[in-house]
Design an enzyme around this catalytic site. Sequence first.
Site, PDB file in Angstrom:
ATOM      1  N   ASP A   1       0.924  -1.185   0.140  1.00 54.84           N
ATOM      2  CA  ASP A   1      -0.033  -0.139  -0.116  1.00 54.84           C
ATOM      3  C   ASP A   1       0.927   1.176   0.041  1.00 54.84           C
ATOM      4  O   ASP A   1       0.700   2.162  -0.744  1.00 54.84           O
ATOM      5  CB  ASP A   1      -0.825   0.033   1.112  1.00 54.84           C
ATOM      6  CG  ASP A   1      -2.088  -0.778   1.177  1.00 54.84           C
ATOM      7  OD1 ASP A   1      -2.531  -1.265  -0.135  1.00 54.84           O
ATOM      8  OD2 ASP A   1      -2.970  -1.176   2.021  1.00 54.84           O
TER       9      ASP A   1
ATOM     10  N   HIS B   1      -3.435   4.546   5.132  1.00 54.83           N
ATOM     11  CA  HIS B   1      -3.500   5.608   3.767  1.00 54.83           C
ATOM     12  C   HIS B   1      -3.783   7.037   3.969  1.00 54.83           C
ATOM     13  O   HIS B   1      -3.026   7.803   3.383  1.00 54.83           O
ATOM     14  CB  HIS B   1      -4.979   4.985   2.944  1.00 54.83           C
ATOM     15  CG  HIS B   1      -4.942   3.737   2.374  1.00 54.83           C
ATOM     16  ND1 HIS B   1      -3.956   3.429   1.731  1.00 54.83           N
ATOM     17  CD2 HIS B   1      -5.615   2.552   2.848  1.00 54.83           C
ATOM     18  CE1 HIS B   1      -4.090   2.068   1.175  1.00 54.83           C
ATOM     19  NE2 HIS B   1      -5.164   1.790   2.163  1.00 54.83           N
TER      20      HIS B   1
END
Length: 283
Positions: A239, A261
Amino acid sequence: MQRQRTLKNKISCVGVGLHSGKKVRLAINPGEVDGGIIFLRTDLPSRPKIHATAENVTATLRATTLEENGAKVFTIEHLMSALNVCGVDNCEIELDAEEPPVLNGNSIDFFKMIQEAGLIEQDAERKIIRVEKIYRVDGEEGKRFIMALPYEGFRVSFVSVNPHPLIGIQYGDFEITEKIYAEEIAPARTIAYEKEIDALRAMGLGLGGTIENVIVYNDEGWLNKLNYPDELVRHKILDVIGDMRLAGVLKCHIVAAASGHALNTQLAKKIYADFKRQCGMWN
């Protein structure tokens, strides 16, 4: 001089979105010089374009969302991760829904498709951002953080902290090359705690998740076979690689602890804004 690169051949696939659960067709086309990575929503009348840049990040709940020209795409991090490692500078990604297909819940299929399509050099120099100072973003009173340090290459070091005794603390440290990525990172899937699944689905999240594309655990153990004993931290690194591509093509060492995130993209925004201001040349 390194030259910009794009796809030699078009890529396409069909699947369902991880969170939306909607069927989606994806096609990745070669891009123009200096075009960058662009998402194009073919299901909307005006076929709006959304540039994959940090300044277009608008949400980070369980996925990274980009928004521009009145349209959005989300859960773009797995595809962006594969594009980053494969060295794709310019391409146009057509989607007929808001979310790319989840496929196997990782990035290995995207990586393989790009490799099979091949890349070609373009008549322009690559825009490489060499980080020359320390960038840092903190969260939760210092319990979470992510940093970018000067480094001649691209490396990610990540500490994952999970209170569940089955997982605990996991650490991964990888020099990011195509070979290492394909063998050690790209097959790592996203994760879910069984007790949270109903609540997530009530929020409209995880509707496309299955036991094939998500590793699921409960208080007794794992419900599916892991690709790695520390698959969680490897997916976190996957990610990071995708989220940081929103800042550009980076030369740096990313060091993170319990980042997600939100922090990833805050760091990407800092780097992107800094170099855009300095150079006036970034998309």
